[in-house]
Design a protein around this motif. Structure first.
Motif, PDB file in Angstrom:
ATOM      1  N   GLN A  67       0.840  -1.190   0.000  1.00  0.00           N
ATOM      2  CA  GLN A  67       0.000   0.000   0.000  1.00  0.00           C
ATOM      3  C   GLN A  67       0.880   1.247   0.000  1.00  0.00           C
ATOM      4  O   GLN A  67       1.741   1.407   0.872  1.00  0.00           O
ATOM      5  CB  GLN A  67      -0.888   0.021   1.243  1.00  0.00           C
ATOM      6  N   LEU A  68       0.698   2.112  -1.002  1.00  0.00           N
ATOM      7  CA  LEU A  68       1.337   3.419  -1.026  1.00  0.00           C
ATOM      8  C   LEU A  68       0.304   4.450  -0.609  1.00  0.00           C
ATOM      9  O   LEU A  68      -0.824   4.427  -1.100  1.00  0.00           O
ATOM     10  CB  LEU A  68       1.872   3.762  -2.420  1.00  0.00           C
ATOM     11  N   ASP A  69       0.708   5.351   0.270  1.00  0.00           N
ATOM     12  CA  ASP A  69      -0.231   6.335   0.800  1.00  0.00           C
ATOM     13  C   ASP A  69       0.425   7.718   0.779  1.00  0.00           C
ATOM     14  O   ASP A  69       1.325   8.006   1.574  1.00  0.00           O
ATOM     15  CB  ASP A  69      -0.625   5.972   2.221  1.00  0.00           C
ATOM     16  N   GLY A  70      -0.013   8.572  -0.151  1.00  0.00           N
ATOM     17  CA  GLY A  70       0.452   9.950  -0.204  1.00  0.00           C
ATOM     18  C   GLY A  70       1.928  10.122  -0.466  1.00  0.00           C
ATOM     19  O   GLY A  70       2.546  11.061   0.046  1.00  0.00           O
ATOM     20  N   VAL A  71       2.492   9.246  -1.278  1.00  0.00           N
ATOM     21  CA  VAL A  71       3.940   9.289  -1.525  1.00  0.00           C
ATOM     22  C   VAL A  71       4.290  10.459  -2.450  1.00  0.00           C
ATOM     23  O   VAL A  71       3.728  10.603  -3.539  1.00  0.00           O
ATOM     24  CB  VAL A  71       4.430   7.968  -2.145  1.00  0.00           C
ATOM     25  N   THR A  72       5.231  11.284  -2.011  1.00  0.00           N
ATOM     26  CA  THR A  72       5.717  12.425  -2.785  1.00  0.00           C
ATOM     27  C   THR A  72       7.235  12.369  -2.840  1.00  0.00           C
ATOM     28  O   THR A  72       7.892  12.212  -1.804  1.00  0.00           O
ATOM     29  CB  THR A  72       5.272  13.754  -2.164  1.00  0.00           C
ATOM     30  N   VAL A  73       7.781  12.483  -4.049  1.00  0.00           N
ATOM     31  CA  VAL A  73       9.239  12.464  -4.248  1.00  0.00           C
ATOM     32  C   VAL A  73       9.635  13.735  -4.972  1.00  0.00           C
ATOM     33  O   VAL A  73       9.062  14.069  -6.014  1.00  0.00           O
ATOM     34  CB  VAL A  73       9.684  11.240  -5.071  1.00  0.00           C
ATOM     35  N   GLN A  74      10.611  14.437  -4.402  1.00  0.00           N
ATOM     36  CA  GLN A  74      11.065  15.695  -4.982  1.00  0.00           C
ATOM     37  C   GLN A  74      12.569  15.674  -5.217  1.00  0.00           C
ATOM     38  O   GLN A  74      13.321  15.118  -4.419  1.00  0.00           O
ATOM     39  CB  GLN A  74      10.699  16.862  -4.058  1.00  0.00           C
ATOM     40  N   PHE A  75      12.974  16.287  -6.318  1.00  0.00           N
ATOM     41  CA  PHE A  75      14.384  16.483  -6.623  1.00  0.00           C
ATOM     42  C   PHE A  75      14.601  17.986  -6.784  1.00  0.00           C
ATOM     43  O   PHE A  75      14.315  18.548  -7.840  1.00  0.00           O
ATOM     44  CB  PHE A  75      14.773  15.746  -7.905  1.00  0.00           C
ATOM     45  N   GLY A  76      15.074  18.621  -5.720  1.00  0.00           N
ATOM     46  CA  GLY A  76      15.181  20.068  -5.753  1.00  0.00           C
ATOM     47  C   GLY A  76      13.794  20.677  -5.876  1.00  0.00           C
ATOM     48  O   GLY A  76      12.894  20.411  -5.084  1.00  0.00           O
ATOM     49  N   GLY A  77      13.595  21.486  -6.920  1.00  0.00           N
ATOM     50  CA  GLY A  77      12.285  22.093  -7.121  1.00  0.00           C
ATOM     51  C   GLY A  77      11.349  21.264  -7.973  1.00  0.00           C
ATOM     52  O   GLY A  77      10.215  21.680  -8.237  1.00  0.00           O
ATOM     53  N   LEU A  78      11.786  20.079  -8.395  1.00  0.00           N
ATOM     54  CA  LEU A  78      10.966  19.216  -9.246  1.00  0.00           C
ATOM     55  C   LEU A  78      10.247  18.170  -8.415  1.00  0.00           C
ATOM     56  O   LEU A  78      10.874  17.441  -7.634  1.00  0.00           O
ATOM     57  CB  LEU A  78      11.838  18.529 -10.297  1.00  0.00           C
ATOM     58  N   THR A  79       8.940  18.081  -8.584  1.00  0.00           N
ATOM     59  CA  THR A  79       8.157  17.036  -7.929  1.00  0.00           C
ATOM     60  C   THR A  79       7.927  15.915  -8.930  1.00  0.00           C
ATOM     61  O   THR A  79       7.140  16.052  -9.869  1.00  0.00           O
ATOM     62  CB  THR A  79       6.803  17.580  -7.429  1.00  0.00           C
ATOM     63  N   ALA A  80       8.627  14.789  -8.735  1.00  0.00           N
ATOM     64  CA  ALA A  80       8.548  13.667  -9.669  1.00  0.00           C
ATOM     65  C   ALA A  80       7.345  12.777  -9.391  1.00  0.00           C
ATOM     66  O   ALA A  80       6.748  12.207 -10.308  1.00  0.00           O
ATOM     67  CB  ALA A  80       9.832  12.851  -9.612  1.00  0.00           C
ATOM     68  N   VAL A  81       6.990  12.622  -8.126  1.00  0.00           N
ATOM     69  CA  VAL A  81       5.804  11.854  -7.715  1.00  0.00           C
ATOM     70  C   VAL A  81       5.045  12.717  -6.726  1.00  0.00           C
ATOM     71  O   VAL A  81       5.624  13.231  -5.763  1.00  0.00           O
ATOM     72  CB  VAL A  81       6.194  10.508  -7.078  1.00  0.00           C
ATOM     73  N   ASN A  82       3.737  12.867  -6.951  1.00  0.00           N
ATOM     74  CA  ASN A  82       2.957  13.854  -6.205  1.00  0.00           C
ATOM     75  C   ASN A  82       1.763  13.196  -5.517  1.00  0.00           C
ATOM     76  O   ASN A  82       0.771  12.844  -6.160  1.00  0.00           O
ATOM     77  CB  ASN A  82       2.477  14.949  -7.165  1.00  0.00           C
ATOM     78  N   GLU A  83       1.876  12.969  -4.212  1.00  0.00           N
ATOM     79  CA  GLU A  83       0.779  12.445  -3.388  1.00  0.00           C
ATOM     80  C   GLU A  83       0.158  11.190  -4.008  1.00  0.00           C
ATOM     81  O   GLU A  83      -1.067  11.085  -4.144  1.00  0.00           O
ATOM     82  CB  GLU A  83      -0.291  13.520  -3.165  1.00  0.00           C
ATOM     83  N   SER A 118      12.407   0.059  -4.306  1.00  0.00           N
ATOM     84  CA  SER A 118      13.706  -0.614  -4.201  1.00  0.00           C
ATOM     85  C   SER A 118      14.595   0.051  -3.154  1.00  0.00           C
ATOM     86  O   SER A 118      15.695  -0.423  -2.893  1.00  0.00           O
ATOM     87  CB  SER A 118      14.422  -0.597  -5.552  1.00  0.00           C
ATOM     88  N   ARG A 119      14.133   1.178  -2.608  1.00  0.00           N
ATOM     89  CA  ARG A 119      14.803   1.960  -1.576  1.00  0.00           C
ATOM     90  C   ARG A 119      16.042   2.686  -2.087  1.00  0.00           C
ATOM     91  O   ARG A 119      16.960   2.979  -1.319  1.00  0.00           O
ATOM     92  CB  ARG A 119      15.147   1.094  -0.352  1.00  0.00           C
ATOM     93  N   PHE A 120      16.056   2.986  -3.391  1.00  0.00           N
ATOM     94  CA  PHE A 120      17.098   3.843  -3.940  1.00  0.00           C
ATOM     95  C   PHE A 120      16.774   5.314  -3.685  1.00  0.00           C
ATOM     96  O   PHE A 120      17.678   6.143  -3.570  1.00  0.00           O
ATOM     97  CB  PHE A 120      17.264   3.599  -5.441  1.00  0.00           C
ATOM     98  N   TYR A 121      15.474   5.653  -3.647  1.00  0.00           N
ATOM     99  CA  TYR A 121      15.021   7.007  -3.373  1.00  0.00           C
ATOM    100  C   TYR A 121      14.221   7.023  -2.074  1.00  0.00           C
ATOM    101  O   TYR A 121      13.543   6.040  -1.744  1.00  0.00           O
ATOM    102  CB  TYR A 121      14.124   7.541  -4.490  1.00  0.00           C
ATOM    103  N   GLN A 122      14.287   8.130  -1.372  1.00  0.00           N
ATOM    104  CA  GLN A 122      13.520   8.315  -0.147  1.00  0.00           C
ATOM    105  C   GLN A 122      12.448   9.381  -0.392  1.00  0.00           C
ATOM    106  O   GLN A 122      12.775  10.523  -0.718  1.00  0.00           O
ATOM    107  CB  GLN A 122      14.421   8.767   1.002  1.00  0.00           C
ATOM    108  N   PRO A 123      11.173   9.046  -0.270  1.00  0.00           N
ATOM    109  CA  PRO A 123      10.121  10.057  -0.453  1.00  0.00           C
ATOM    110  C   PRO A 123      10.241  11.187   0.556  1.00  0.00           C
ATOM    111  O   PRO A 123      10.695  10.984   1.693  1.00  0.00           O
ATOM    112  CB  PRO A 123       8.832   9.254  -0.241  1.00  0.00           C
ATOM    113  N   ALA A 124       9.812  12.369   0.131  1.00  0.00           N
ATOM    114  CA  ALA A 124       9.781  13.509   1.047  1.00  0.00           C
ATOM    115  C   ALA A 124       8.696  13.305   2.099  1.00  0.00           C
ATOM    116  O   ALA A 124       8.896  13.618   3.286  1.00  0.00           O
ATOM    117  CB  ALA A 124       9.536  14.799   0.265  1.00  0.00           C
ATOM    118  N   VAL A 125       7.544  12.799   1.664  1.00  0.00           N
ATOM    119  CA  VAL A 125       6.444  12.477   2.577  1.00  0.00           C
ATOM    120  C   VAL A 125       5.749  11.227   2.058  1.00  0.00           C
ATOM    121  O   VAL A 125       5.935  10.817   0.908  1.00  0.00           O
ATOM    122  CB  VAL A 125       5.413  13.630   2.697  1.00  0.00           C
TER     123      VAL A 125
END
Length: 257
Positions: free
Chosen positions: A5-21, A50-57
């Protein structure tokens, strides 16, 4: 309960939001498609899992465990395996040796056991080789066991990567564009094998793929992303008739036409 289950996952790279909620659930023993135009954020999601990236939230739950609390080297022990869009094999090793690499996370015999080659070590090594051969046989690749991977056709290399993932005994298999570079016949065969992984081995599949005919044929549920957000979810028929999906793939003018 879903397997993941993914819940509200957001991934950002600087000012870029690659995955949004992003939120979606993957039911156990199903094939779940994750699709969208280039740049939608699909590979970023896989890199989070895969745990290469850590979501912001956000939260990711896998089989009752907090996936985001784990390191990348702990994910396979939890029961998650992955293939890659570009084949990631050791070209100077045989097919069998490449598949054996997939069992490195299943535990070893310790320094002294390896040093003195005890009977326990020999038995474990024999069991690993047998499991690797069974994976190759399941995928119709037994005749490639002693062939150098670099000498094999691309389609067989892709399946060897499948075999390497299978010997880790995954609960969830992440397939990142498995049909990339395959011809229509190979793609059709691949689809049949993915369905067999679910039906015969009980493996849950999360599939990122651009070949829509393959996705629509084999997926039980499909989640569609655009610009990092989920825009639709449902079975193949629902997705094919969803106006937002049609617009995302064709553009507003073509979709209206």
């Amino acid at each position: 309960m879903p397997l993941m289950q993914l819940d509200g996952v957001t991934v950002q790279f600087g000012g870029l939001t690659a995955v949004n909620e992003l939120s979606f659930a993957v039911a156990e023993k199903t094939i779940h498609g994750l699709i969208g135009p280039n740049g939608a954020g699909k590979s970023t999601v896989f890199n989070c899992l895969s745990r290469f990236y850590q979501p912001a939230v956000g939260k990711i739950d896998f089989a009752g465990r907090d996936l985001l609390a784990l390191r990348s080297d702990q994910v396979m022990n939890l029961g998650i395996a992955r293939t890659f869009q570009n084949v990631e094999l050791f070209r100077g090793m045989t097919a069998l040796e490449n598949v054996l690499v997939g069992q490195h996370s299943l535990g070893g015999s310790g320094f002294f056991g390896d040093l003195f080659a005890t009977s326990k070590v020999k038995q474990a090594e024999s069991a690993r080789r047998q499991a690797a051969m069974e994976a190759l046989e399941f995928l119709g690749l037994a005749d490639t066991a002693n062939s150098l991977v670099g000498s094999l056709p691309y389609g067989k290399q892709k399946l060897i990567e499948f075999a390497r993932a299978l010997v880790s005994k995954p609960k969830l298999l992440l397939l990142d564009e498995p049909a990339a570079g395959l011809n229509p016949q190979e793609t059709s065969h691949l689809g049949d094998l993915i369905v067999e992984l679910k039906d015969k081995l009980g493996i849950t599949i999360l599939l990122v793929e651009h070949d829509m005919s393959l996705v629509m044929r084999i997926c039980d549920t499909i989640t569609v992303m655009e610009f990092g957000r989920k825009i639709a979810e449902g079975d193949a028929k629902t997705i094919q008739n969803n106006p937002a999906v049609i617009k995302a793939y064709l553009g507003e003018g073509e979709a209206s036409a």
